[in-house]
Design a protein around this motif. Sequence first.
Motif, short mmCIF file in Angstrom:
data_model
loop_
_atom_site.label_atom_id
_atom_site.label_comp_id
_atom_site.label_asym_id
_atom_site.label_seq_id
_atom_site.Cartn_x
_atom_site.Cartn_y
_atom_site.Cartn_z
N ASN A 180 0.82 -1.23 0.00
CA ASN A 180 0.00 0.00 0.00
C ASN A 180 0.84 1.26 0.00
OD1 ASN A 180 -2.72 -1.08 0.14
ND2 ASN A 180 -2.03 -1.95 2.07
N ILE A 181 2.08 1.16 -0.47
CA ILE A 181 3.00 2.29 -0.38
C ILE A 181 2.48 3.52 -1.16
CG2 ILE A 181 4.45 1.52 -2.33
CD1 ILE A 181 5.72 3.22 0.88
N ASP A 182 1.67 3.28 -2.19
CA ASP A 182 1.17 4.42 -2.98
C ASP A 182 -0.06 5.06 -2.34
OD1 ASP A 182 3.05 4.09 -5.10
OD2 ASP A 182 1.94 2.31 -5.66
N ASN A 183 -0.58 4.47 -1.26
CA ASN A 183 -1.78 5.01 -0.60
C ASN A 183 -1.43 5.48 0.81
OD1 ASN A 183 -3.41 4.17 -2.77
ND2 ASN A 183 -3.37 2.08 -1.93
N PRO A 184 -2.06 6.50 1.34
CA PRO A 184 -2.97 7.36 0.60
C PRO A 184 -2.20 8.28 -0.34
CG PRO A 184 -2.62 8.21 2.82
CD PRO A 184 -1.84 6.94 2.71
N ALA A 185 -2.90 8.82 -1.30
CA ALA A 185 -2.24 9.67 -2.29
C ALA A 185 -2.03 11.08 -1.77
CB ALA A 185 -3.07 9.70 -3.57
N LYS A 186 -2.54 11.35 -0.55
CA LYS A 186 -2.38 12.71 0.00
C LYS A 186 -1.62 12.66 1.31
CE LYS A 186 -6.27 14.92 -2.18
NZ LYS A 186 -5.89 15.90 -3.04
N THR A 187 -0.96 13.76 1.65
CA THR A 187 -0.25 13.85 2.92
C THR A 187 -1.25 14.14 4.03
OG1 THR A 187 0.04 16.22 2.80
CG2 THR A 187 1.73 14.89 1.74
N ALA A 188 -0.76 14.10 5.29
CA ALA A 188 -1.65 14.39 6.42
C ALA A 188 -2.20 15.80 6.31
CB ALA A 188 -0.86 14.22 7.72
N ARG A 189 -1.49 16.68 5.58
CA ARG A 189 -1.96 18.06 5.42
C ARG A 189 -2.86 18.23 4.20
NH1 ARG A 189 1.73 22.16 7.67
NH2 ARG A 189 2.84 21.10 9.32
N GLY A 190 -3.19 17.11 3.56
CA GLY A 190 -4.13 17.17 2.44
C GLY A 190 -3.49 17.51 1.11
N ARG A 191 -2.14 17.56 1.05
CA ARG A 191 -1.48 17.85 -0.22
C ARG A 191 -1.30 16.55 -0.99
NH1 ARG A 191 3.46 21.56 1.91
NH2 ARG A 191 2.46 23.58 1.75
N SER A 192 -1.34 16.64 -2.31
CA SER A 192 -1.12 15.45 -3.14
C SER A 192 0.34 15.03 -3.04
CB SER A 192 -1.42 15.75 -4.61
OG SER A 192 -2.75 16.13 -4.73
N LYS A 193 0.56 13.73 -2.94
CA LYS A 193 1.94 13.24 -2.92
C LYS A 193 2.39 12.98 -4.35
CE LYS A 193 1.72 10.41 1.28
NZ LYS A 193 1.69 9.00 1.66
N ALA A 194 3.68 13.18 -4.60
CA ALA A 194 4.20 12.85 -5.93
C ALA A 194 4.22 11.32 -6.07
CB ALA A 194 5.62 13.39 -6.06
N PRO A 195 4.00 10.82 -7.28
CA PRO A 195 4.07 9.37 -7.45
C PRO A 195 5.50 8.87 -7.24
CG PRO A 195 3.76 10.48 -9.56
CD PRO A 195 3.69 11.53 -8.50
N ILE A 196 5.62 7.62 -6.84
CA ILE A 196 6.96 7.06 -6.63
C ILE A 196 7.60 6.78 -7.99
CG2 ILE A 196 8.22 5.08 -5.68
CD1 ILE A 196 6.08 4.89 -3.54
N LEU A 197 8.90 7.06 -8.08
CA LEU A 197 9.63 6.79 -9.32
C LEU A 197 10.16 5.36 -9.27
CD1 LEU A 197 11.84 9.97 -9.87
CD2 LEU A 197 9.74 9.34 -11.06
N TRP A 198 9.52 4.48 -9.99
CA TRP A 198 10.00 3.08 -10.04
C TRP A 198 11.00 2.99 -11.18
CZ3 TRP A 198 8.59 0.67 -5.84
CH2 TRP A 198 7.38 1.00 -5.22
N ARG A 199 12.16 2.38 -10.89
CA ARG A 199 13.20 2.32 -11.93
C ARG A 199 12.91 1.25 -12.97
NH1 ARG A 199 18.43 1.69 -8.47
NH2 ARG A 199 16.92 0.37 -7.43
N SER A 200 12.08 0.27 -12.62
CA SER A 200 11.72 -0.76 -13.58
C SER A 200 10.32 -1.26 -13.22
CB SER A 200 12.72 -1.92 -13.53
OG SER A 200 12.69 -2.52 -12.25
N PRO A 201 9.64 -1.89 -14.17
CA PRO A 201 8.26 -2.31 -13.89
C PRO A 201 8.16 -3.31 -12.73
CG PRO A 201 8.80 -2.54 -16.24
CD PRO A 201 10.06 -2.18 -15.55
N ASP A 202 9.24 -4.06 -12.50
CA ASP A 202 9.14 -5.08 -11.45
C ASP A 202 9.83 -4.64 -10.14
OD1 ASP A 202 11.75 -5.17 -12.24
OD2 ASP A 202 11.91 -7.36 -12.18
N GLU A 203 10.22 -3.36 -10.06
CA GLU A 203 10.97 -2.93 -8.86
C GLU A 203 10.14 -3.07 -7.58
OE1 GLU A 203 12.44 1.12 -8.70
OE2 GLU A 203 14.01 0.51 -7.29
#
Length: 414
Positions: free
Chosen positions: A85-108
């Motif tokens: 669930n690392i990509d959730n929630p998509a917002k910080t505790a302050r309600g700001r959107s988090k940037a998506p995680i940069l995965w270096r490869s599809p299976d990372e």
Amino acid sequence: MRYTRAGQLVLSDSMMKIYQDCGTRFWFNYLENPEPELQPRLAAFEFGTVIHSMFYDFFKRRDPDLKMFQSAANFANVFRGRWFNIDNPAKTARGRSKAPILWRSPDEKERLLNLGYKICLDFYLRNIEIPLSHLLVEAYFMVNITNEQNGRGYALQGYIDRLELKNSHQPGSYQPEDLGKALRESRPLFQRQEEAGYLMIIDYKSGTKMVPPAALQLDTQFSCYDLAVELLYPAAPRQFAVENVRDGSLIPTTRGEGERRVLRERIFKIGRSIEKEQFPLASNMYKCQNCTFLQQCSSLQQLANRKGIHPEDLMRASSPVVRGQRKVPSLFEWKNGEITGVTDEQRLARAEKLRHKPTQMSFFFGQEEHEALADDSADMVHDTFIETVAGSEEWQPDGESSNNLGEWDQVQAS
Ligand code: SF4
């Protein structure tokens, strides 16, 4: 940036490393902070954070009856859930959107899931027999370092991943409320020079590349730990090591008075440069190419070129450092990494009048600075320093970093 109630600028090892790398990056990171939701989240960094949180929970046992503490597989499965669930929630505790995680490869994500599962499984088996009374985890410290001669000083803060009492005769306890009890009770024994074992100070590393021992010997992070432990547990013998969490191996390192002296000088030089609002540009393609503020920095410099102002003057005008006060709002409107407007033309006009002389990377620039710092260094050799552990009443959280402060466990540092 934060200050203690007494007005001392609070520094940490990572802040100082960023400043030494590039003053402008420091300014972006700690003062201007444009569009934090655009800042890329690196998979390796997120992975290390989740692993640290697993180790923290393992020893903290806030709820000791949880299933996760009943077996290694249960514990590792909790990691699995958190990582999944690392990509959730998509917002910080302050309600700001988090940037998506940069995965270096599809299976990372999948690879790190399996790696983290194994790390947590092994960690459980390695540590389940260790009494909670003999260690502290993520131990927060803040120490004040004040020059006795001129009253100038700074506060140094940090977290020690793991502080463990070894070879001790203190009775072991596995009760969560006894976390760190043997350490606290050993403090007077150390001071009386009685046989009380020694302290092991561990920094966890989860990356693939381990630090070469020679480089580790130069790392100032352990010097910060050394200074803090010296104050928290006076006269306690201590050892330092990096633990590679992938296999539990240790890389030892040593620290002593020589390194503490270098650290003090570093804190005073960097602290002074920050207070003088010197944010020199690295302008080095090797540093810049991997900088997360590359686009913003380029936009800032373009504006500086158009206005005929040195970029450092623009930086000062945007986020002035006012001792003990919160910064004023940014001078710039940021959109997608670019400056799209100026919020206060009068402040910009004042910056144009300032026209400070340009500075270069390193705080040993220009003749004047060089002489001032040489004087400081010469003074420091003769100066004496008062070093004390800061109590929570000395903090003056500025809101932005109060999340970390909230996590501080007073019992751990007292
Ligand atoms: S792009 Fe280069 S000069 Fe600009 S903040 Fe980053 S490292 Fe510093």
